[in-house]
Design a protein around this motif. Structure first.
Motif: not given
Ligand code: HEM
Length: 144
Positions: A87-114
Motif C-alpha cells: 500500500k505504501l509503495v502504491l501511495l508513493a507511486m501515486t504521489a510521484l505520478l501526481g507531481v509529474h502530471a501537475r508539474l510536467a504534463l498539465i501546464p504544457r498540455l496540447d493535442g500533440q502531448r495528449l
C-alpha cells in the motif's frame, strides 16, 4: 472499526471510479479528436472530489493498518506487513505520478502531448486498481 472501513471503501469508490471514468469514458474520444478540452473539463470537476477522497484513503488506510499491525512491525516479514508495504509503495507511486502530471504534463498540455498524458492516466488507474487488489489481501491473508 466499521466506520473507518466504510470511509475507506467510500473513498476507494471515488478514487478508482473517477479514474476508470477518465480512462475508459473520456480519454479515448479526446485522443481520437486530439482535443484536450474534455480531459481538462473532467480534471477541473474531479479534482475537487478526487483529492479529498485520496486524503480520506491515506488517513483511514494508515489508521486501519495500525489496527492490523503496530507501526514498528510494518517493515517486518509477516504477510500483513507485506500488504501494508505494498500500500505504501502504491501511495508513493501515486504521489510521484501526481507531481509529474501537475508539474510536467498539465501546464504544457496540447493535442500533440495528449498521448503522453494518456500513458500517465493508464498508469495512475492501474495503481488505483492495484490498491483495491492489495486491500482485498487483508481479508484473504496475503497478496495473492
Ligand atoms: C486510493 C487508495 C486506496 C484504495 C483505492 C484502497 C482500497 C482498499 C480496499 C478496496 C480495501 C478492501 C477492504 C475490505 O477488505 O473490505 C482496502 C483495505 C485496506 N486498506 Fe486500502 N486503499 C487505498 C489506500 C490505502 C492506504 C494509503 C493504506 C495505508 C497503508 C491502506 C490500508 C488498508 C488497510 C489496512 C486495509 C484493510 C482494512 C480492513 O479490512 O481492516 N489503504 N483498501
Amino acid at each position: 472499526m466499521r466506520y473507518l472501513l466504510f470511509l475507506h471503501l467510500l473513498g476507494a469508490t471515488v478514487w478508482v471510479g473517477g479514474h476508470l471514468v477518465l480512462l475508459l469514458g473520456i480519454l479515448p474520444g479526446a485522443l481520437r479528436s486530439r482535443d484536450v478540452a474534455p480531459v481538462r473539463g473532467f480534471e477541473a470537476i474531479y479534482e475537487r472530489i478526487g483529492i479529498p477522497a485520496l486524503l480520506v484513503q491515506i488517513v483511514t488506510g494508515v489508521w486501519l493498518a495500525t489496527l492490523w499491525l503496530a507501526p514498528s512491525q510494518w517493515l517486518s516479514d509477516v504477510p500483513v506487513a507485506h500488504l501494508v508495504q505494498a500500500k505504501l509503495v502504491l501511495l508513493a507511486m501515486t504521489a510521484l505520478l501526481g507531481v509529474h502530471a501537475r508539474l510536467a504534463l498539465i501546464p504544457r498540455l496540447d493535442g500533440q502531448r495528449l498521448p503522453q498524458l494518456g500513458v500517465h492516466i493508464v498508469l495512475i488507474t492501474l495503481t488505483a486498481v492495484a490498491f483495491v487488489w492489495v486491500g482485498t489481501g487483508f481479508r484473504y491473508g496475503g497478496l495473492f
